[in-house]
Design a protein around this motif. Structure first.
Motif, PDB file in Angstrom:
ATOM      1  N   GLU A 158     -13.588  -9.478  22.819  1.00  0.00           N
ATOM      2  CA  GLU A 158     -13.092  -7.967  22.524  1.00  0.00           C
ATOM      3  C   GLU A 158     -11.599  -7.869  22.561  1.00  0.00           C
ATOM      4  O   GLU A 158     -11.200  -7.218  21.539  1.00  0.00           O
ATOM      5  N   ALA A 159     -10.808  -8.578  23.331  1.00  0.00           N
ATOM      6  CA  ALA A 159      -9.313  -8.397  23.088  1.00  0.00           C
ATOM      7  C   ALA A 159      -8.919  -9.298  21.922  1.00  0.00           C
ATOM      8  O   ALA A 159      -7.854  -8.671  21.376  1.00  0.00           O
ATOM      9  N   MET A 160      -9.596 -10.352  21.703  1.00  0.00           N
ATOM     10  CA  MET A 160      -9.091 -11.060  20.540  1.00  0.00           C
ATOM     11  C   MET A 160      -9.484 -10.163  19.155  1.00  0.00           C
ATOM     12  O   MET A 160      -8.465  -9.974  18.159  1.00  0.00           O
ATOM     13  N   ILE A 161     -10.621  -9.569  19.063  1.00  0.00           N
ATOM     14  CA  ILE A 161     -10.982  -8.339  18.097  1.00  0.00           C
ATOM     15  C   ILE A 161      -9.821  -7.389  17.775  1.00  0.00           C
ATOM     16  O   ILE A 161      -9.458  -7.005  16.851  1.00  0.00           O
ATOM     17  N   ARG A 167      -6.506  -8.571  16.544  1.00  0.00           N
ATOM     18  CA  ARG A 167      -6.770  -8.808  15.118  1.00  0.00           C
ATOM     19  C   ARG A 167      -6.761  -7.351  14.089  1.00  0.00           C
ATOM     20  O   ARG A 167      -6.059  -7.254  13.310  1.00  0.00           O
ATOM     21  N   VAL A 168      -7.502  -6.516  14.939  1.00  0.00           N
ATOM     22  CA  VAL A 168      -7.457  -5.220  14.184  1.00  0.00           C
ATOM     23  C   VAL A 168      -6.153  -4.547  14.384  1.00  0.00           C
ATOM     24  O   VAL A 168      -5.453  -4.134  13.191  1.00  0.00           O
ATOM     25  N   ARG A 169      -5.299  -4.562  15.161  1.00  0.00           N
ATOM     26  CA  ARG A 169      -3.905  -3.998  15.328  1.00  0.00           C
ATOM     27  C   ARG A 169      -3.172  -4.908  14.256  1.00  0.00           C
ATOM     28  O   ARG A 169      -2.189  -4.288  13.611  1.00  0.00           O
ATOM     29  N   GLN A 170      -3.298  -6.295  14.331  1.00  0.00           N
ATOM     30  CA  GLN A 170      -2.619  -7.037  13.368  1.00  0.00           C
ATOM     31  C   GLN A 170      -2.962  -6.640  12.043  1.00  0.00           C
ATOM     32  O   GLN A 170      -1.805  -6.471  11.147  1.00  0.00           O
ATOM     33  N   LEU A 171      -3.972  -6.443  11.439  1.00  0.00           N
ATOM     34  CA  LEU A 171      -4.650  -6.001  10.007  1.00  0.00           C
ATOM     35  C   LEU A 171      -3.967  -4.793   9.793  1.00  0.00           C
ATOM     36  O   LEU A 171      -3.484  -4.097   8.624  1.00  0.00           O
ATOM     37  N   GLN A 172      -3.789  -3.990  10.717  1.00  0.00           N
ATOM     38  CA  GLN A 172      -3.435  -2.365  10.644  1.00  0.00           C
ATOM     39  C   GLN A 172      -1.858  -2.344  10.490  1.00  0.00           C
ATOM     40  O   GLN A 172      -1.365  -1.694   9.693  1.00  0.00           O
ATOM     41  N   ALA A 173      -1.347  -3.428  11.310  1.00  0.00           N
ATOM     42  CA  ALA A 173       0.120  -3.206  11.115  1.00  0.00           C
ATOM     43  C   ALA A 173       0.433  -3.905   9.869  1.00  0.00           C
ATOM     44  O   ALA A 173       1.583  -3.449   9.044  1.00  0.00           O
ATOM     45  N   ALA A 174      -0.115  -4.871   9.249  1.00  0.00           N
ATOM     46  CA  ALA A 174       0.022  -5.472   8.027  1.00  0.00           C
ATOM     47  C   ALA A 174       0.046  -4.285   6.716  1.00  0.00           C
ATOM     48  O   ALA A 174       0.566  -4.294   5.870  1.00  0.00           O
ATOM     49  N   GLY A 175      -1.013  -3.462   7.025  1.00  0.00           N
ATOM     50  CA  GLY A 175      -1.708  -2.406   5.916  1.00  0.00           C
ATOM     51  C   GLY A 175      -0.313  -1.422   5.933  1.00  0.00           C
ATOM     52  O   GLY A 175       0.164  -0.923   4.988  1.00  0.00           O
ATOM     53  N   ALA A 176       0.094  -1.074   7.193  1.00  0.00           N
ATOM     54  CA  ALA A 176       1.210   0.006   7.372  1.00  0.00           C
ATOM     55  C   ALA A 176       2.515  -0.756   7.037  1.00  0.00           C
ATOM     56  O   ALA A 176       3.113   0.277   6.279  1.00  0.00           O
ATOM     57  N   SER A 177       2.873  -2.082   7.028  1.00  0.00           N
ATOM     58  CA  SER A 177       3.999  -2.489   6.516  1.00  0.00           C
ATOM     59  C   SER A 177       4.151  -2.731   5.138  1.00  0.00           C
ATOM     60  O   SER A 177       5.214  -3.174   4.644  1.00  0.00           O
ATOM     61  N   GLY A 178       2.963  -2.447   4.392  1.00  0.00           N
ATOM     62  CA  GLY A 178       2.937  -2.947   2.836  1.00  0.00           C
ATOM     63  C   GLY A 178       2.629  -4.363   2.608  1.00  0.00           C
ATOM     64  O   GLY A 178       2.613  -4.587   1.322  1.00  0.00           O
ATOM     65  N   VAL A 179       2.308  -5.251   3.649  1.00  0.00           N
ATOM     66  CA  VAL A 179       2.020  -6.436   3.229  1.00  0.00           C
ATOM     67  C   VAL A 179       0.776  -6.503   2.588  1.00  0.00           C
ATOM     68  O   VAL A 179      -0.091  -5.861   3.530  1.00  0.00           O
ATOM     69  N   PRO A 180       0.146  -7.215   1.657  1.00  0.00           N
ATOM     70  CA  PRO A 180      -1.029  -7.141   1.184  1.00  0.00           C
ATOM     71  C   PRO A 180      -2.069  -7.729   2.370  1.00  0.00           C
ATOM     72  O   PRO A 180      -1.714  -8.813   2.987  1.00  0.00           O
TER      73      PRO A 180
END
Length: 167
Positions: free
Chosen positions: A93-96, A99-112
């Motif tokens: 659960e912590a790993m998921i 990863r969700v936070r990492q993907l959200q941060a990538a989306g917010a930073s404009g990184v595809p």
């Protein structure tokens, strides 16, 4: 004859240079790749090896029963604490959530976001050309290289000319 002597001297000089260059040459900086930590060098591994060692020492008569029980209690506690720490860090659960936070941060930073695999779904590799799980191309061809016709997703052959679709 002189040409053979000069050639032999040149070859022998080259051989000597190749032999002694690593010893007397300048120190080269070697590429040091990080190695994963060996399981027996982790906190858990050290505690488990200590438990095995005291078992062996008791069986061979090197440890008294009272020393054995004291050491076993101490190292068992340490091994259980290390195993609990490993289990807490490997919580799915912590790993998921991470990863969700990492993907959200990538989306917010404009990184595809990394391209998803049609079979396996999202992939963690952002620059991969093929899926690391199934090997399917992550950037499928949109047009036939032979005739230029549009290709259907996941098609193996062109509908227009029958040419195989390149990976």
């Amino acid at each position: 004859m002189i040409l053979e002597v000069v050639g032999a001297l040149a070859i022998s000089a080259l051989v000597l240079w190749l032999m002694f260059e690593p010893v007397v040459g300048s120190a080269r900086t070697a590429l040091v790749l990080p190695e994963p930590e060996a399981p027996e060098e982790t906190r858990r591994g050290i505690a488990l090896l200590a438990l095995k060692e005291i078992e062996f020492d008791r069986e061979t008569g090197k440890l008294s029963d009272s020393d054995y029980h004291d050491l076993k209690a101490r190292y068992s506690t340490e091994a259980l604490a290390a195993i609990d720490a490993d289990a807490a860090s490997a919580d799915p659960e912590a790993m998921i959530a991470a990863r969700v936070r990492q993907l959200q941060a990538a989306g917010a930073s404009g990184v595809p976001a990394p391209p998803p695999c049609p079979r396996c779904g999202p992939r963690p590799e952002s620059d991969a050309l093929f899926c690391s799980a199934c090997g399917l191309s992550l950037n499928p061809a949109a047009f036939c290289s032979a005739c230029g016709a549009a290709l259907e997703p996941e098609s193996r052959f062109c509908a227009g000319c029958g040419a195989p679709v390149s990976a």
